[in-house]
Design a protein around this motif. Structure first.
Motif, PDB file in Angstrom:
ATOM      1  N   VAL A 218       0.829  -1.206   0.000  1.00 28.14           N
ATOM      2  CA  VAL A 218       0.000   0.000   0.000  1.00 28.14           C
ATOM      3  C   VAL A 218       0.863   1.257   0.000  1.00 28.14           C
ATOM      4  O   VAL A 218       0.547   2.247  -0.677  1.00 28.14           O
ATOM      5  CB  VAL A 218      -0.963  -0.018   1.203  1.00 28.14           C
ATOM      6  CG1 VAL A 218      -1.558   1.366   1.451  1.00 28.14           C
ATOM      7  CG2 VAL A 218      -2.085  -1.026   0.972  1.00 28.14           C
ATOM      8  N   ASP A 219       1.985   1.248   0.716  1.00 33.44           N
ATOM      9  CA  ASP A 219       2.851   2.429   0.764  1.00 33.44           C
ATOM     10  C   ASP A 219       3.341   2.840  -0.619  1.00 33.44           C
ATOM     11  O   ASP A 219       3.540   4.032  -0.882  1.00 33.44           O
ATOM     12  CB  ASP A 219       4.053   2.169   1.673  1.00 33.44           C
ATOM     13  CG  ASP A 219       3.710   2.292   3.153  1.00 33.44           C
ATOM     14  OD1 ASP A 219       2.607   2.782   3.469  1.00 33.44           O
ATOM     15  OD2 ASP A 219       4.540   1.890   3.988  1.00 33.44           O
ATOM     16  N   ASP A 220       3.568   1.867  -1.503  1.00 34.88           N
ATOM     17  CA  ASP A 220       4.004   2.191  -2.859  1.00 34.88           C
ATOM     18  C   ASP A 220       2.906   2.901  -3.637  1.00 34.88           C
ATOM     19  O   ASP A 220       3.179   3.828  -4.420  1.00 34.88           O
ATOM     20  CB  ASP A 220       4.423   0.925  -3.606  1.00 34.88           C
ATOM     21  CG  ASP A 220       5.778   0.401  -3.162  1.00 34.88           C
ATOM     22  OD1 ASP A 220       6.291   0.876  -2.126  1.00 34.88           O
ATOM     23  OD2 ASP A 220       6.318  -0.489  -3.840  1.00 34.88           O
ATOM     24  N   VAL A 221       1.672   2.482  -3.459  1.00 33.94           N
ATOM     25  CA  VAL A 221       0.560   3.123  -4.157  1.00 33.94           C
ATOM     26  C   VAL A 221       0.324   4.521  -3.599  1.00 33.94           C
ATOM     27  O   VAL A 221       0.030   5.462  -4.337  1.00 33.94           O
ATOM     28  CB  VAL A 221      -0.712   2.260  -4.074  1.00 33.94           C
ATOM     29  CG1 VAL A 221      -1.834   2.883  -4.911  1.00 33.94           C
ATOM     30  CG2 VAL A 221      -0.438   0.836  -4.552  1.00 33.94           C
ATOM     31  N   LEU A 247      -6.800   8.107   2.432  1.00 34.78           N
ATOM     32  CA  LEU A 247      -6.193   7.427   1.292  1.00 34.78           C
ATOM     33  C   LEU A 247      -5.705   6.038   1.694  1.00 34.78           C
ATOM     34  O   LEU A 247      -5.973   5.039   0.992  1.00 34.78           O
ATOM     35  CB  LEU A 247      -5.026   8.270   0.764  1.00 34.78           C
ATOM     36  CG  LEU A 247      -4.117   7.636  -0.290  1.00 34.78           C
ATOM     37  CD1 LEU A 247      -4.893   7.346  -1.560  1.00 34.78           C
ATOM     38  CD2 LEU A 247      -2.920   8.546  -0.579  1.00 34.78           C
ATOM     39  N   ARG A 248      -5.012   5.956   2.804  1.00 38.65           N
ATOM     40  CA  ARG A 248      -4.485   4.666   3.246  1.00 38.65           C
ATOM     41  C   ARG A 248      -5.609   3.702   3.619  1.00 38.65           C
ATOM     42  O   ARG A 248      -5.524   2.494   3.343  1.00 38.65           O
ATOM     43  CB  ARG A 248      -3.527   4.875   4.421  1.00 38.65           C
ATOM     44  CG  ARG A 248      -2.240   5.580   4.007  1.00 38.65           C
ATOM     45  CD  ARG A 248      -1.327   5.865   5.187  1.00 38.65           C
ATOM     46  NE  ARG A 248      -0.164   6.620   4.745  1.00 38.65           N
ATOM     47  CZ  ARG A 248       0.917   6.088   4.206  1.00 38.65           C
ATOM     48  NH1 ARG A 248       0.996   4.771   4.053  1.00 38.65           N
ATOM     49  NH2 ARG A 248       1.932   6.851   3.819  1.00 38.65           N
ATOM     50  N   LEU A 251      -7.111   2.379   0.316  1.00 42.17           N
ATOM     51  CA  LEU A 251      -6.242   1.409  -0.350  1.00 42.17           C
ATOM     52  C   LEU A 251      -6.161   0.104   0.440  1.00 42.17           C
ATOM     53  O   LEU A 251      -6.132  -0.982  -0.142  1.00 42.17           O
ATOM     54  CB  LEU A 251      -4.852   2.009  -0.547  1.00 42.17           C
ATOM     55  CG  LEU A 251      -4.784   3.176  -1.541  1.00 42.17           C
ATOM     56  CD1 LEU A 251      -3.401   3.815  -1.524  1.00 42.17           C
ATOM     57  CD2 LEU A 251      -5.132   2.720  -2.951  1.00 42.17           C
ATOM     58  N   ALA A 252      -6.122   0.208   1.759  1.00 46.07           N
ATOM     59  CA  ALA A 252      -6.082  -1.005   2.574  1.00 46.07           C
ATOM     60  C   ALA A 252      -7.346  -1.838   2.398  1.00 46.07           C
ATOM     61  O   ALA A 252      -7.297  -3.081   2.406  1.00 46.07           O
ATOM     62  CB  ALA A 252      -5.893  -0.633   4.041  1.00 46.07           C
ATOM     63  N   GLU A 253      -8.471  -1.167   2.209  1.00 47.78           N
ATOM     64  CA  GLU A 253      -9.751  -1.873   2.054  1.00 47.78           C
ATOM     65  C   GLU A 253      -9.767  -2.749   0.817  1.00 47.78           C
ATOM     66  O   GLU A 253     -10.364  -3.838   0.809  1.00 47.78           O
ATOM     67  CB  GLU A 253     -10.880  -0.847   1.991  1.00 47.78           C
ATOM     68  CG  GLU A 253     -12.261  -1.444   1.776  1.00 47.78           C
ATOM     69  CD  GLU A 253     -13.328  -0.377   1.606  1.00 47.78           C
ATOM     70  OE1 GLU A 253     -14.464  -0.738   1.247  1.00 47.78           O
ATOM     71  OE2 GLU A 253     -13.015   0.821   1.815  1.00 47.78           O
ATOM     72  N   HIS A 254      -9.124  -2.319  -0.257  1.00 48.06           N
ATOM     73  CA  HIS A 254      -9.162  -3.039  -1.525  1.00 48.06           C
ATOM     74  C   HIS A 254      -7.942  -3.924  -1.758  1.00 48.06           C
ATOM     75  O   HIS A 254      -7.918  -4.703  -2.708  1.00 48.06           O
ATOM     76  CB  HIS A 254      -9.299  -2.054  -2.695  1.00 48.06           C
ATOM     77  CG  HIS A 254     -10.624  -1.358  -2.740  1.00 48.06           C
ATOM     78  ND1 HIS A 254     -10.909  -0.248  -1.978  1.00 48.06           N
ATOM     79  CD2 HIS A 254     -11.745  -1.625  -3.449  1.00 48.06           C
ATOM     80  CE1 HIS A 254     -12.137   0.149  -2.225  1.00 48.06           C
ATOM     81  NE2 HIS A 254     -12.673  -0.665  -3.105  1.00 48.06           N
ATOM     82  N   ALA A 255      -6.924  -3.807  -0.930  1.00 52.41           N
ATOM     83  CA  ALA A 255      -5.698  -4.588  -1.112  1.00 52.41           C
ATOM     84  C   ALA A 255      -5.920  -6.033  -0.681  1.00 52.41           C
ATOM     85  O   ALA A 255      -6.871  -6.358   0.028  1.00 52.41           O
ATOM     86  CB  ALA A 255      -4.556  -3.966  -0.308  1.00 52.41           C
ATOM     87  N   VAL A 256      -5.040  -6.900  -1.126  1.00 50.24           N
ATOM     88  CA  VAL A 256      -5.030  -8.299  -0.708  1.00 50.24           C
ATOM     89  C   VAL A 256      -3.785  -8.512   0.144  1.00 50.24           C
ATOM     90  O   VAL A 256      -2.653  -8.358  -0.349  1.00 50.24           O
ATOM     91  CB  VAL A 256      -5.030  -9.246  -1.926  1.00 50.24           C
ATOM     92  CG1 VAL A 256      -4.856 -10.684  -1.467  1.00 50.24           C
ATOM     93  CG2 VAL A 256      -6.317  -9.085  -2.719  1.00 50.24           C
ATOM     94  N   ASP A 257      -3.998  -8.799   1.412  1.00 49.68           N
ATOM     95  CA  ASP A 257      -2.889  -8.948   2.355  1.00 49.68           C
ATOM     96  C   ASP A 257      -1.970  -7.729   2.331  1.00 49.68           C
ATOM     97  O   ASP A 257      -0.741  -7.832   2.425  1.00 49.68           O
ATOM     98  CB  ASP A 257      -2.080 -10.221   2.050  1.00 49.68           C
ATOM     99  CG  ASP A 257      -2.898 -11.490   2.251  1.00 49.68           C
ATOM    100  OD1 ASP A 257      -3.772 -11.494   3.139  1.00 49.68           O
ATOM    101  OD2 ASP A 257      -2.658 -12.461   1.506  1.00 49.68           O
TER     102      ASP A 257
END
Length: 279
Positions: A218-221, A247-248, A251-257
């Motif tokens: 997530v940090d990269d995005v 924002l974080r 992104l965390a909500e849609h990320a996988v692990d």
């Protein structure tokens, strides 16, 4: 580099973005360097200029194929980051605009502009390059392919672009920001006509396919968001920390692990040739 399409350089355009650029921007296709080597006939000799180089992503790639690279950018933080990231001794860094960069007649064998030409006074730069390039030298525009593939590889996870853009618009407004200005119609196009009017021949078009899936935390995005002119950190002012938290969370909500496996876009290369002055 000017502001956009010919205005004076706006030092706020990428203010605060340089530190996020290297981590956040998706890389060009792995074979881009070898493709440019082959298409331009780079053999360890000669001089190439990278105009609007940012932190020297492409300049550092080309340094292994030529005797000298001249990396030019008006943003001092971008140039400082490029120097810090580079281990190549044959890159000369210049903090200036493309319009004010000076070259001896015929000094350059090629000029590369990686997603930067639209920020410049393009007619002026094109005219100057007709003199700076040797006859037979090349102007090369490099960009991401804008059309997404019909299907992403299995296991990749798309960044929620629509929700991300809506969040940015909530804080910055619906018109795209660019430093002190707005770009209601996006960045200017028409570069092919401009280079043709300047006397360059072409373009030859090459697409370099992306082949490597990146597993992006997530940090990269987040870094990618802050690396762009329309969402540079300074634009959020005293609301930056609030925006960052939302924002974080998005992104965390849609990320996988906590990650976004991503296949970067293919890389589009367009190559023009500088004919002799009397051609």
């Amino acid at each position: 580099m000017a502001g956009h399409g010919g205005t004076a350089w706006d030092e706020y355009l990428f203010r605060g973005s340089a530190g996020f650029y290297e981590r956040g921007r998706l890389p060009y296709a792995d074979a881009l360097g070898a493709t440019l080597r082959d298409e331009l006939g780079l053999d360890g000799r000669g001089t190439v200029a990278d105009l609007g180089c940012g932190p020297g992503t492409l300049a550092r790639t080309l340094a292994g194929y030529v005797q000298r690279v001249i990396a030019v950018d008006p943003d001092p933080d971008m140039v400082a980051n490029g120097r810090a990231l580079s281990v190549a001794a044959n890159i000369t860094w210049r903090t200036t605009t493309a319009e004010d960069a000076t070259f001896a007649p015929g000094e350059l064998d090629a000029v590369v502009l990686a997603q930067s030409f639209h920020w410049m006074d393009r007619e002026r730069v094109a005219a100057q390059l007709r003199t700076a390039l040797r006859p037979g030298g090349h102007v090369v525009l490099v960009a991401d392919v804008k059309t997404p593939p019909a299907a992403q590889p299995p296991g990749t996870v798309p960044v929620p672009d629509a929700a991300l853009n809506a969040l940015i618009a909530e804080y910055l407004g619906s018109q795209r920001r660019a430093g002190r200005s707005v770009l209601p119609d996006g960045t200017p196009s028409g570069e092919e006509e401009i280079l043709a009017r300047a006397g360059f021949l072409g373009p030859k078009r090459v697409v370099v396919p992306a082949t490597r899936v990146l597993v992006r935390p997530v940090d990269d995005v987040v870094a990618e968001v802050y690396s762009k002119s329309f969402s540079a950190p300074h634009l959020f002012g005293d609301r930056l920390s609030d925006f960052d938290a939302r924002l974080r969370a998005l992104l965390a909500e849609h990320a996988v692990d906590g990650h976004y496996p991503t296949l970067p876009p293919d890389t589009a290369v367009r190559i023009w040739t500088n004919p002799p002055a009397d051609a």
